[in-house]
Design an enzyme around this catalytic site. Structure first.
Site, PDB file in Angstrom:
ATOM      1  N   SER A 142    -125.799 -37.983  -7.876  1.00 18.14           N
ATOM      2  CA  SER A 142    -125.087 -38.181  -9.141  1.00 18.14           C
ATOM      3  C   SER A 142    -123.695 -38.764  -8.942  1.00 18.14           C
ATOM      4  CB  SER A 142    -124.990 -36.863  -9.915  1.00 18.14           C
ATOM      5  OG  SER A 142    -124.272 -35.892  -9.162  1.00 18.14           O
ATOM      6  N   GLY A 143    -123.219 -38.841  -7.702  1.00 21.17           N
ATOM      7  CA  GLY A 143    -121.913 -39.442  -7.434  1.00 21.17           C
ATOM      8  C   GLY A 143    -121.987 -40.951  -7.419  1.00 21.17           C
ATOM      9  N   TYR A 144    -120.850 -41.584  -7.218  1.00 19.40           N
ATOM     10  CA  TYR A 144    -120.804 -43.045  -7.242  1.00 19.40           C
ATOM     11  C   TYR A 144    -121.580 -43.665  -6.085  1.00 19.40           C
ATOM     12  CZ  TYR A 144    -117.121 -42.755 -10.810  1.00 19.40           C
ATOM     13  OH  TYR A 144    -116.414 -42.507 -11.953  1.00 19.40           O
ATOM     14  N   VAL A 145    -121.438 -43.116  -4.880  1.00 17.18           N
ATOM     15  CA  VAL A 145    -122.169 -43.664  -3.737  1.00 17.18           C
ATOM     16  C   VAL A 145    -123.670 -43.426  -3.911  1.00 17.18           C
ATOM     17  CG1 VAL A 145    -122.520 -43.545  -1.239  1.00 17.18           C
ATOM     18  CG2 VAL A 145    -120.205 -43.425  -2.187  1.00 17.18           C
ATOM     19  N   ASN A 175    -115.519 -50.959  -2.092  1.00 14.33           N
ATOM     20  CA  ASN A 175    -115.506 -49.688  -1.366  1.00 14.33           C
ATOM     21  C   ASN A 175    -116.813 -48.912  -1.502  1.00 14.33           C
ATOM     22  OD1 ASN A 175    -114.179 -49.495  -4.123  1.00 14.33           O
ATOM     23  ND2 ASN A 175    -114.580 -47.332  -3.746  1.00 14.33           N
ATOM     24  N   CYS A 192    -114.389 -46.427   3.790  1.00 15.68           N
ATOM     25  CA  CYS A 192    -114.213 -47.721   3.130  1.00 15.68           C
ATOM     26  C   CYS A 192    -112.934 -48.417   3.574  1.00 15.68           C
ATOM     27  CB  CYS A 192    -114.239 -47.547   1.615  1.00 15.68           C
ATOM     28  SG  CYS A 192    -113.132 -46.277   0.974  1.00 15.68           S
TER      29      CYS A 192
END
Length: 341
Positions: A9-12, A309, A146
């Site tokens: 559920s995170g960005y990555v 990133n 990143c």
């Protein structure tokens, strides 16, 4: 190959879903989120609406798979690595838990309680431009930082040639670097219009850069600044050289190092609006754009690099590393070329 993403559920995790749902050799069979378990993936990642009917599940319900991507906060993968290793033959950890080879360095820069010495030596650093040979057939792959990736790729040809006397590297970073969870620092009224130096010294990625470039720790001076941008890292590296070089020398050096790298582009134009690397141009892509200028007043070279990133600095490099490890086309799932404007 059946794949699962832990912490999806995170960005990555969302970027990994976006990439793997279109990967020719991977089928995503599970995506976990303790917070959103039972909800459809597209309710959190709306760009995936209509592309998948997958629902978030709990880690406790993870099936056995061929590859497991870990997108957990730093420290959690190390504490549960025995459990995760039983679930998949290949594990790609996108946190910092296994990036540093020296456990004492990890204890210094991160958390002494998450050294996980018995696992550390098994992980290969997941930056193909640096560790491609070691990645072939690898079962355990560590993620990259990143900020470190932007600096490492900018300076790798110079470091390998032994030309760096010392370097001052400053990175400007977007807000997604802070993760999907809101904080006081990421609150819009605090972030908007700001140019905030949050790590003038002592940033954790400094250790990763020293390790990757194999330069003395005292030769690197590193700072990080938050700017009003969502995606992207722009690294400006002031390199003090130990030899006299011409611009032609630098073209030869960088072309020799990166001529066969599918995701490195040399950006150094005499005309046009985008004469040097710009994070906006690489947003959503796995590219790293690199350019430079020599200072006429001495042995100072300014090398500039730009990455997304969340992509080359995280999910993109993770997928590229998996491609190398499995012997697939290195660009599989990574062919998005970006947008303009």
């Amino acid at each position: 190959m059946r794949a699962a993403i832990v912490g999806a559920s995170g960005y990555v995790g969302g970027e990994l879903l976006r990439l793997l749902l279109h990967h020719p050799h991977v089928q995503v069979v599970a995506a976990t989120s303790e917070r959103f378990a039972g909800r459809y993936v597209h309710s959190v990642h709306p760009n995936l609406r209509g592309r998948t009917a997958l629902q978030f599940s709990s880690i406790a319900d993870l099936p056995e798979t061929d590859v497991l991507f870990l997108c957990l906060p730093h420290g959690q993968a190390a504490r549960r690595m025995d459990e995760f290793a039983r679930l998949a033959s290949i594990v790609v950890d996108c946190s910092a838990d296994f990036r540093l080879r020296d456990p004492d360095w990890h204890a210094r820069w991160y958390d002494a309680e998450t050294r996980a010495d018995e696992w550390r030596a098994r992980f290969v650093y997941g930056l193909p431009e640096l560790t491609r040979d070691a990645l072939h057939g690898a079962r355990y792959i560590s993620g990259v930082g990143c900020n470190a990736t932007a600096v490492n790729l900018a300076l790798l040809p110079l470091a390998r040639a032994g030309l760096i006397e010392r370097v001052v590297a400053d990175v400007k970073v977007g807000s997604s670097e802070a993760g999907a969870r809101a904080t006081d620092a990421s609150h819009h009224p605090e972030r908007a219009g700001a140019v905030r130096s949050f790590a003038p010294v002592g940033h954790r990625h400094q250790a990763e850069i020293v390790q990757a470039l194999n330069i003395p720790a005292e030769a690197l001076f590193f700072s990080a600044t938050a700017v009003e941008m969502v995606r992207g890292v722009l690294a400006t590296c002031h390199v003090f050289l130990n030899a006299d070089l011409t611009d032609r020398d630098l073209w030869r050096l960088y072309r020799a190092a990166y001529a066969n790298e599918p995701f490195i582009r040399l950006v150094k134009s005499r005309t046009g609006l985008y004469r040097y690397p710009e994070p906006k141009i690489v947003a959503g892509t796995n590219y790293c754009d690199i350019g430079w200028e020599l200072d006429d007043h001495g042995r100072r070279l300014v090398v500039i690099s730009a990455i997304d990133n969340l992509m080359k600095g995280a999910a993109g490099s993770a997928v590229q590393s998996l491609n190398v490890a499995c012997g697939w086309d290195e660009c599989a799932g990574l062919d998005f070329v970006g947008l303009h404007p």
